[in-house]
Scaffold this active site. Sequence first.
Site, PDB file in Angstrom:
ATOM      1  N   ARG A   1     -14.654   3.565  12.561  1.00  0.00           N
ATOM      2  CA  ARG A   1     -13.792   4.565  13.213  1.00  0.00           C
ATOM      3  C   ARG A   1     -13.996   5.934  12.564  1.00  0.00           C
ATOM      4  NH1 ARG A   1      -8.107   3.898  11.028  1.00  0.00           N
ATOM      5  NH2 ARG A   1      -9.269   4.858   9.301  1.00  0.00           N
TER       6      ARG A   1
ATOM      7  N   SER B   1      -7.650   0.303   0.652  1.00  0.00           N
ATOM      8  CA  SER B   1      -8.053   1.351   1.595  1.00  0.00           C
ATOM      9  C   SER B   1      -7.028   2.473   1.500  1.00  0.00           C
ATOM     10  CB  SER B   1      -8.133   0.794   3.021  1.00  0.00           C
ATOM     11  OG  SER B   1      -8.477   1.800   3.947  1.00  0.00           O
TER      12      SER B   1
ATOM     13  N   GLU C   1      -3.470  -8.645   3.089  1.00  0.00           N
ATOM     14  CA  GLU C   1      -3.333  -9.255   4.420  1.00  0.00           C
ATOM     15  C   GLU C   1      -4.495  -8.918   5.345  1.00  0.00           C
ATOM     16  OE1 GLU C   1      -1.921  -5.109   5.026  1.00  0.00           O
ATOM     17  OE2 GLU C   1      -1.736  -6.596   3.417  1.00  0.00           O
TER      18      GLU C   1
ATOM     19  N   LYS D   1     -11.741   8.656  -1.200  1.00  0.00           N
ATOM     20  CA  LYS D   1     -11.038   7.488  -0.693  1.00  0.00           C
ATOM     21  C   LYS D   1     -11.496   6.229  -1.412  1.00  0.00           C
ATOM     22  CE  LYS D   1      -9.909   4.920   3.524  1.00  0.00           C
ATOM     23  NZ  LYS D   1     -10.080   4.794   4.990  1.00  0.00           N
TER      24      LYS D   1
ATOM     25  N   CYS E   1       0.828  -1.209   0.000  1.00  0.00           N
ATOM     26  CA  CYS E   1       0.000   0.000   0.000  1.00  0.00           C
ATOM     27  C   CYS E   1       0.867   1.266   0.000  1.00  0.00           C
ATOM     28  CB  CYS E   1      -0.999  -0.044   1.146  1.00  0.00           C
ATOM     29  SG  CYS E   1      -2.397   1.080   0.869  1.00  0.00           S
TER      30      CYS E   1
ATOM     31  N   HIS F   1      -4.288  -4.167   0.266  1.00  0.00           N
ATOM     32  CA  HIS F   1      -4.033  -4.779   1.569  1.00  0.00           C
ATOM     33  C   HIS F   1      -4.512  -6.232   1.563  1.00  0.00           C
ATOM     34  CE1 HIS F   1      -2.573  -1.464   4.053  1.00  0.00           C
ATOM     35  NE2 HIS F   1      -3.465  -0.676   3.489  1.00  0.00           N
TER      36      HIS F   1
END
Length: 306
Positions: A249, A192, A237, A163, A142, A235
């Site tokens: 969040r 992300s 993982e 985003k 990333c 990502h």
Amino acid sequence: MPIRVQNDLPVKEILEHENIFVMDEYRAAHQDIRPINIGLLNLMPLKEDTELQILRSLSNTPLQVDVTFVRMTSHVSKNTSTSHIFKFYEAFEEIRDQKFDGFIITGAPVEQIEFEEVDYWEELKEIMEWTKRNVTSTLHLCWGAQAGLYYHYGICKEMLPKKLSGVYRHRVRNHKIPLVRGFDDVFMAPHSRHTEVAQNILEADERITILADSLQAGVFLCMAQEGRQIFVMGHPEYDRMTLDLEYKRDVERGLHPQIPENYYPDDDPENKPVLTWRAHANNLYTNWLNYYVYQATPYDLYGTPF
């Protein structure tokens, strides 16, 4: 694959509960083989979550992997206890004379900042330069991929209009390249991020080989120097709930985030996300370890120049 970790690393118990073979330091010392030495420069804020995700991803081959967690000395983490970091992480100065079969540079939540304005940029540049002489293959994730492309090849990142968050459909560009061996023609992977490295720039650069991309998310996977440097823009993982935690969040912070795409059933954040990317993520890490680390590294790391 057995993964060698410190005896009292907190995520060790979770890995063992998942039936992942975790070997403690005592048992590893009595194995008459040379383990694969992997360094992990963990720049993510929730370091224990990333430790678990990466260790889980490295656990799917017969190789014994010895993981060294590496920390920045020019940055103080605000989201992980200092005691955890100093107990389980090595400063770069402490490992700079070592050689590693593989090295992983994670993402970081600093992508909307210019590289030169990141407080640990100078130290990260030093580490990336060091990997060229001391590491067989480096895997950049990333923001770490964007930083690596910028440092090594002068390729800049660009801000996205909004985003990019969700799980996206990707296509494999060349099945003959070992890094994507065993991949389906199309696969899912999480992203992300607020920035990207433009696909047209990577396409035009003869030093870069694109291995997988997406109509919605752009380039996902590319490499240089025949795999000595590998760049993953997403990502793979991530756990099932990582995007959920990030989304909720941001909602609590009043940022009004968009719901991650292709993630919640019926786009309802109250629904449990469907895990659709784990198999290909495991395949990616397995192929990296096998074809670009294990089969490429010399048996004597210190007696053979890179």
